[in-house]
Scaffold this motif. Sequence first.
Motif, short mmCIF file in Angstrom:
data_model
loop_
_atom_site.label_atom_id
_atom_site.label_comp_id
_atom_site.label_asym_id
_atom_site.label_seq_id
_atom_site.Cartn_x
_atom_site.Cartn_y
_atom_site.Cartn_z
N ASN A 33 14.98 22.99 18.81
CA ASN A 33 13.93 23.87 18.32
C ASN A 33 12.57 23.47 18.87
OD1 ASN A 33 15.79 25.23 16.72
ND2 ASN A 33 15.51 23.80 15.03
N GLY A 34 11.74 24.47 19.10
CA GLY A 34 10.36 24.24 19.47
C GLY A 34 10.12 23.84 20.92
N GLY A 51 10.70 30.91 18.82
CA GLY A 51 10.25 29.96 17.81
C GLY A 51 8.82 30.30 17.38
N LYS A 52 8.09 29.29 16.98
CA LYS A 52 6.72 29.50 16.55
C LYS A 52 5.84 29.87 17.74
CE LYS A 52 6.67 26.49 12.57
NZ LYS A 52 6.01 25.35 11.94
N THR A 53 4.81 30.65 17.47
CA THR A 53 3.85 31.04 18.50
C THR A 53 2.50 30.45 18.15
OG1 THR A 53 5.02 33.11 18.89
CG2 THR A 53 2.77 32.99 19.67
N ARG A 57 -1.25 33.87 23.47
CA ARG A 57 -0.08 33.49 22.68
C ARG A 57 0.77 32.50 23.48
NH1 ARG A 57 -0.65 38.97 21.89
NH2 ARG A 57 0.87 39.44 23.51
N ARG A 72 4.07 30.79 23.47
CA ARG A 72 5.35 30.97 22.78
C ARG A 72 6.24 29.74 22.93
NH1 ARG A 72 5.62 36.67 21.95
NH2 ARG A 72 4.10 37.74 23.23
N SER A 73 7.16 29.60 21.98
CA SER A 73 8.15 28.52 22.04
C SER A 73 9.53 29.10 21.78
CB SER A 73 7.82 27.42 21.03
OG SER A 73 7.94 27.91 19.73
#
Length: 124
Positions: A17-18, A90-92, A108, A110-111
Amino acid sequence: MIKKDAVKDTIVSASLNGIRSSPRKMRLVVNIIRNKSILKSLDILKYSSKHKITIHLRKLLLSLLSNYRQKYMEDSKKYLYIKEIMVNQGKTLKRLRPVPQGRGHRIRKRSSNVLVVLGIRNGN
């Protein structure tokens, strides 16, 4: 989304993740190794030109092999293959870039989140 019947006969899975790379760029590499044997996909990633992404994916596949060895206490890499691999957003991180006349444009960053499911092929 992973199919319910795929989860039943799932051998081992691993996730990462991430990762600070956009899902769109990540999917370009992931689509190359989908449904390939684990050894072949490690070789493909080793010589790929998308170096930043392939480092993370190689570590994920090695972690997947380690999970398999811990669970089954055997080393049959020959028949292992990537049954399913998914890349989700994932989170932005949202940042502002100053532009003329006191304005700001949003950037932005992004991940990605990656999930890999391992499968075993018959010895045919």
